[in-house]
Enzyme design. Sequence first.
Site, PDB file in Angstrom:
ATOM      1  NE  ARG A 177      33.132  56.421  48.657  1.00  0.00           N
ATOM      2  CZ  ARG A 177      34.071  55.655  49.162  1.00  0.00           C
ATOM      3  NH1 ARG A 177      33.820  54.926  50.199  1.00  0.00           N
ATOM      4  NH2 ARG A 177      35.291  55.609  48.636  1.00  0.00           N
ATOM      5  CB  ALA A 237      35.106  50.299  38.320  1.00  0.00           C
ATOM      6  NE  ARG A 238      38.163  44.399  40.954  1.00  0.00           N
ATOM      7  CZ  ARG A 238      39.325  44.887  40.517  1.00  0.00           C
ATOM      8  NH1 ARG A 238      39.377  45.531  39.367  1.00  0.00           N
ATOM      9  NH2 ARG A 238      40.441  44.714  41.210  1.00  0.00           N
ATOM     10  CD  GLU A 267      36.469  40.493  35.486  1.00  0.00           C
ATOM     11  OE1 GLU A 267      36.101  41.663  35.416  1.00  0.00           O
ATOM     12  OE2 GLU A 267      37.638  40.161  35.775  1.00  0.00           O
ATOM     13  CG  HIS A 285      40.074  42.731  34.798  1.00  0.00           C
ATOM     14  ND1 HIS A 285      39.328  42.360  35.890  1.00  0.00           N
ATOM     15  CD2 HIS A 285      40.835  43.771  35.215  1.00  0.00           C
ATOM     16  CE1 HIS A 285      39.624  43.143  36.919  1.00  0.00           C
ATOM     17  NE2 HIS A 285      40.543  44.011  36.521  1.00  0.00           N
TER      18      HIS A 285
HETATM   19  C1  GLV Z   1      42.916  45.842  38.381  1.00  0.00           C
HETATM   20  O1  GLV Z   1      41.782  45.721  38.079  1.00  0.00           O
HETATM   21  C2  GLV Z   1      43.361  46.228  39.683  1.00  0.00           C
HETATM   22  O2  GLV Z   1      42.531  46.359  40.604  1.00  0.00           O
HETATM   23  O3  GLV Z   1      44.575  46.397  39.861  1.00  0.00           O
END
Ligand code: GLV
Length: 328
Positions: A177, A237-238, A267, A285
């Site tokens: 960004r 990331a996610r 998840e 993860h």
């Molecule tokens: C792991 O995914 C964290 O956000 O610490």
Amino acid sequence: MKQKILVTREVFDETIDFLKSRFEVESNQADRLYARDELIAKLQGKDGVQTQSSDRIDAEVLDRCPTIKAVCNTAVGYNNIDIDACTRHGVVVTNTPGVLTDSVADYSMGLIIATCRRMTEGEAYLRTGEWKGTFLKQMLGQDVHGATLGIFGFGRIGQAIARRARGFDMKIRYHSRNRAAADAERESGAVYTGKEALLHTADVVLLILPFTPDTQHFIGAKELALMKPTAVLVNMARGGIVDDAALIEALTKKTIWAAGLDVYENEPKFNPGFLALNNVVLSPHIASASTPTRKAMAMTAAKNLAAALSGQTPPNLLNPDYRKHPKA
Ligand code: GLV
């Protein structure tokens, strides 16, 4: 009288000892994920909670748990917590940045290499007992050295990955960004690039950006179509930043070459379509899961909780505006 706190999942004994020296602690050392109503019941009468990323704290939870003053997440990401709702309820929120940077950056390099060089596919093949010996065109992969790494998200972890990737002679580009400071670019050797240009040119596209409403499906069918057919996508990331259904389609049709994933949409459930593919490396993860790092994360969250409940500003405060909504 000691304040009361809940620790929602198992943590290390040293963390529990630290917390018990300050609070009356209810902890879930059995490590069973609390169902939503169970979590709400456990939070009754508590002053604070040490959460993990599997716990969802939203407006309804806060409405139903009016005594809660602090939510201290044991993760750097905090998309499991509705920060605005916490602010409106006068609840402090913290995370654990910094202590996991290097472990996640190490693991990212591992996932890049495992994906480019088909390491888990090779192991699965060997375990079938079918291996007849080495031959020239066996399990050909993509080289990591000399490849262009395109990093989306250039905070602490993105920059730590870039520094490591330099050691592999990768060419490094990034998009975020806000453009990074000149010294961060110089130190990592990363060149700022527009989103589309980065997708077009990268051999490895690596995601390490925050998950917000703006980054939902940041990589979908349109973005995947811009990537090279030889490209590899790595998501550190996610889940939710990638449209997993679109990714499965791209991997199935081989419009991109492979993916390495540590995170998934919804998840711990994930799209079973991934299981049918051999051009994806799947990891549950665990990028920050080294013993020293997880201990540091747990202790950081506990110290944030101790500071927040003693009226100090916790080291990793995420919502300073909570002060505008003092608790009754
Ligand atoms: C792991 O995914 C964290 O956000 O610490």
